[in-house]
Design a protein around this motif. Sequence first.
Motif, PDB file in Angstrom:
ATOM      1  N   UNK A 347       7.758 -15.514 -19.302  1.00 53.60           N
ATOM      2  CA  UNK A 347       7.496 -14.159 -19.059  1.00 53.60           C
ATOM      3  C   UNK A 347       7.286 -13.592 -17.687  1.00 53.60           C
ATOM      4  N   UNK A 348       7.616 -12.632 -17.124  1.00 52.13           N
ATOM      5  CA  UNK A 348       7.017 -11.975 -15.708  1.00 52.13           C
ATOM      6  C   UNK A 348       7.120 -10.637 -16.133  1.00 52.13           C
ATOM      7  N   UNK A 349       6.445  -9.702 -15.405  1.00 55.98           N
ATOM      8  CA  UNK A 349       6.400  -8.124 -15.546  1.00 55.98           C
ATOM      9  C   UNK A 349       6.420  -7.568 -14.074  1.00 55.98           C
ATOM     10  N   UNK A 350       7.388  -6.651 -13.747  1.00 53.26           N
ATOM     11  CA  UNK A 350       7.147  -6.406 -12.447  1.00 53.26           C
ATOM     12  C   UNK A 350       7.327  -4.814 -12.508  1.00 53.26           C
ATOM     13  N   UNK A 351       6.507  -4.036 -11.810  1.00 52.78           N
ATOM     14  CA  UNK A 351       6.598  -2.721 -11.662  1.00 52.78           C
ATOM     15  C   UNK A 351       7.876  -2.222 -10.770  1.00 52.78           C
ATOM     16  N   UNK A 352       8.984  -1.438 -11.362  1.00 56.04           N
ATOM     17  CA  UNK A 352      10.071  -1.196 -10.520  1.00 56.04           C
ATOM     18  C   UNK A 352      10.027   0.065  -9.963  1.00 56.04           C
ATOM     19  N   UNK A 353       8.913   1.021 -10.375  1.00 53.75           N
ATOM     20  CA  UNK A 353       9.009   2.535  -9.920  1.00 53.75           C
ATOM     21  C   UNK A 353       7.898   2.974 -10.253  1.00 53.75           C
ATOM     22  N   UNK A 354       7.324   3.945  -9.215  1.00 58.78           N
ATOM     23  CA  UNK A 354       5.939   4.819  -9.429  1.00 58.78           C
ATOM     24  C   UNK A 354       6.695   6.175  -9.010  1.00 58.78           C
ATOM     25  N   UNK A 355       6.350   7.232 -10.015  1.00 57.72           N
ATOM     26  CA  UNK A 355       7.191   8.515  -9.672  1.00 57.72           C
ATOM     27  C   UNK A 355       6.538   9.042  -8.384  1.00 57.72           C
ATOM     28  N   UNK A 366       4.275   8.991 -13.588  1.00 60.55           N
ATOM     29  CA  UNK A 366       5.065   7.850 -14.430  1.00 60.55           C
ATOM     30  C   UNK A 366       5.238   6.474 -13.656  1.00 60.55           C
ATOM     31  N   UNK A 367       5.098   5.559 -14.606  1.00 61.87           N
ATOM     32  CA  UNK A 367       5.349   3.977 -14.186  1.00 61.87           C
ATOM     33  C   UNK A 367       6.424   3.641 -14.997  1.00 61.87           C
ATOM     34  N   UNK A 368       7.453   2.753 -14.440  1.00 58.61           N
ATOM     35  CA  UNK A 368       8.074   2.048 -15.244  1.00 58.61           C
ATOM     36  C   UNK A 368       8.224   0.659 -14.918  1.00 58.61           C
ATOM     37  N   UNK A 369       8.490  -0.350 -15.640  1.00 57.92           N
ATOM     38  CA  UNK A 369       8.596  -1.675 -15.218  1.00 57.92           C
ATOM     39  C   UNK A 369       9.572  -2.391 -15.973  1.00 57.92           C
ATOM     40  N   UNK A 370       9.914  -3.851 -15.638  1.00 63.67           N
ATOM     41  CA  UNK A 370      10.774  -4.666 -16.008  1.00 63.67           C
ATOM     42  C   UNK A 370       9.970  -5.995 -16.605  1.00 63.67           C
ATOM     43  N   UNK A 437       3.184  -8.344 -11.774  1.00 59.22           N
ATOM     44  CA  UNK A 437       3.027  -8.582 -10.484  1.00 59.22           C
ATOM     45  C   UNK A 437       2.443  -7.020  -9.832  1.00 59.22           C
ATOM     46  N   UNK A 438       1.781  -7.139  -9.013  1.00 59.11           N
ATOM     47  CA  UNK A 438       1.046  -5.863  -8.324  1.00 59.11           C
ATOM     48  C   UNK A 438       2.424  -5.213  -7.674  1.00 59.11           C
ATOM     49  N   UNK A 439       2.280  -3.760  -7.817  1.00 59.09           N
ATOM     50  CA  UNK A 439       3.447  -2.933  -7.396  1.00 59.09           C
ATOM     51  C   UNK A 439       3.583  -3.159  -5.725  1.00 59.09           C
ATOM     52  N   UNK A 440       4.615  -3.061  -5.449  1.00 59.79           N
ATOM     53  CA  UNK A 440       4.625  -3.048  -3.737  1.00 59.79           C
ATOM     54  C   UNK A 440       4.221  -1.806  -3.047  1.00 59.79           C
ATOM     55  N   UNK A 441       4.413  -0.306  -3.781  1.00 60.50           N
ATOM     56  CA  UNK A 441       4.118   0.817  -3.454  1.00 60.50           C
ATOM     57  C   UNK A 441       2.441   0.947  -3.117  1.00 60.50           C
TER      58      UNK A 441
END
Length: 744
Positions: A347-355, A366-370, A437-441
């Motif tokens: 498994x792996x979890x990535x933050x794809x967006x922060x509002x 809002x935080x979304x992830x995959x 994974x730490x979000x890039x933003x």
Amino acid sequence: MIQNIKRWVWCLAGLIWASSLSAQPNLNRVEYYIDMDPGYGQATSIPFPPGPSLTNFALNLNPGSLTSGVHILGIRARDANGGWSLDNKWLFVKPYPADSTGPGPVPNLNKIEYYLDTDPGYGKATAIPFSPGTGVANAALNINPGSVTSGVHILCIRAQDANGRWSLDNKWLFARPYPSDSTGPGPAPNLSRVEYYLDTDPGYGKATAVAFTPGTNLANINININPSSLANGIHLLGIRAQDAKGDWSLDNKWLFARPYPADSTGPGPILNLTQIEYYFDKDPGFGKGIPVAINPVTNLPNFKLPINIAGLSAGVHILFIRSKNVNGAWSLDNKFNFAVSSAIAAPAIVVNSVSKKIICDKDTLMVSYQADGTYNTGNIFRVELSDANANFTAPKVIGSYTGTGNTTIICPLPDNLPIGNNYRVRVSSTNPVVTGVTGSDSLAIHVRPAIQTITGDSNVNVTLSYPYSVPAVAGSAWTWVAPAATITQTANSANLLWNIAGQQTIKVIQTDQFGCRADTSRKNVNVYALHLDSIKVSTLSICAGNSLVVTAKAFGAYKAGNVFTAQLSSATGSFTSPTTIGKDTANPVGNAQLVTIHATIPKTQALGTGYRIRITASSPVVTSADNGQNISINCVAAAITSLTASDSGHALFDRPAIEGNAILLYPNPAKDVSTLVFTAAAEEQYSVEVSDAVGKVLLVREGKSTIGQNLVSLNISNYAHGIYFVSLLDKVHGRRTLKLVKLE
């Protein structure tokens, strides 16, 4: 007749007794009326012995005042509980007197009249000449039918005798023949009106008139109609004409359409996007893709979207992305081909967006992830926030979701986070334990502005403007809200013109340079309907040079230093050039606050009977209506002598009266009654003593004064003639004494 009444009373008593199984209350009133019921308790009372019934009770009625003919007798009773019986009623006849003289002579007729079709009323029809007599046998009546239309009509004739009585109407039907048609329809009358309407018929003669040249037809006439007031679409045009005889044509009607405007402005404003999602290779269905957290925006230029490819097999794949707007409409799918060179283990979890990237403390983002891989039942996804240096040594959990799939998590930020520009988020799971994974933003967090104190008046008046302000902060903007006022704003200050009385609220919201909004600052304000009313004076008759008390009720918020001024009109009630007669400095706040002014009529004031008094205020400026009653200045005050008893007993001396505090006896000398007059500035207890020449107190009167003039009547009719002394005692002035002369 009396026997009938006896039987009725017996029956009534029986009915009352039978109506209840409990002890009956006594009857306390029996009354009767003839013909007209005057109302319960207002008919003629019948004397009777109290008891629960009236068995065999006799009632004698004198019919002498009644006219001959049929009458109604009504009788009813009331018990001790106030309950009334039903009315018992009988018809009876007072006989007509015997006719020993016959019907008497027939009176002459003095008027005969007729009418056609419609009765104008007795005495208003067309009179018929005739010779006075008791009858009109074989009288001829000539009627000119020239004014009557062809067709059926009614002729009515009646007569009135010398006693003013009218006969019944005699009626006949007759017809005026229609003329034979030997000439055809005759010439067509000119048209006198043409009108049109759109969609809804307003009624004949009420539609829009069309200008035209009078004639018998309207061939090739043009009608210009302005369609600017019409909505786009189908409409109905109706046109009709009226001729000189008042007859209307049938309506001519046409359907027409006002075209919809050409689309020269494009599709209109672009709607906000509220949702973005993506998927790989196979469409899971609208709303079921991997969510992307966004704020509502119309477009997302240069939007960076991290994609988690863990778990995808090596080879070529397709990424699909789509969005949904605020109306729920989905875009077309955007497709991108990409290749995975080698599979990445899940498994792996990535933050794809922060509002939000720039955030204020206590904000919500809002935080979304995959999350790829398999997650077990009971698993919790947690959103973790780093410190201001992107360090997750002690992360703060700011949101969570219990489940196994992808979603958007709503995350409220905790209070009092340190200011910083390098916060990061990640998403971790609990079953299995996976650190995302730490979000890039990088996220910038700022402190929200503090609530500010609104400076300005808390007690104000309707229709007046007042300044308010909050402290200025560079880079900030302010929103002022006061529904009960008209606001003129300049940054952190505003002038509020109050429109509605009552307890109102001012709200101010500060937004700083980073877009952080402070909690709402509030100020409660009491808004008053500014006015002065209930103007009252202590006397309506006064001498020039004397004093009186003027009172009013003040409504509103008056400022420090405000001066209330009592003004005297001219002798005709005009305030064109008023005279100031008294002032009081006060700044009451509220409704119906008492204003008291001790006023003095100038000694030089002209005598008159039409004076009025009003009160004005200086801050704010208010002028009351006048006192509503004429004031008479009918004399010029002379010096009033006041006597004070010495310590030794009753050696008295004269001294001039202190203006406003004097007392007066009138009449003096007096024979029966003398009245003591004094003025009080406040409500207080007083005592009046009457003593004789040797100091013996003969009379004591005590009371409580009212503001203004007070009168105490003293009855001295039983005293011997001579000299007496009247003293007024109160806490403010002590003892004030006058000499009173009693006449024989």
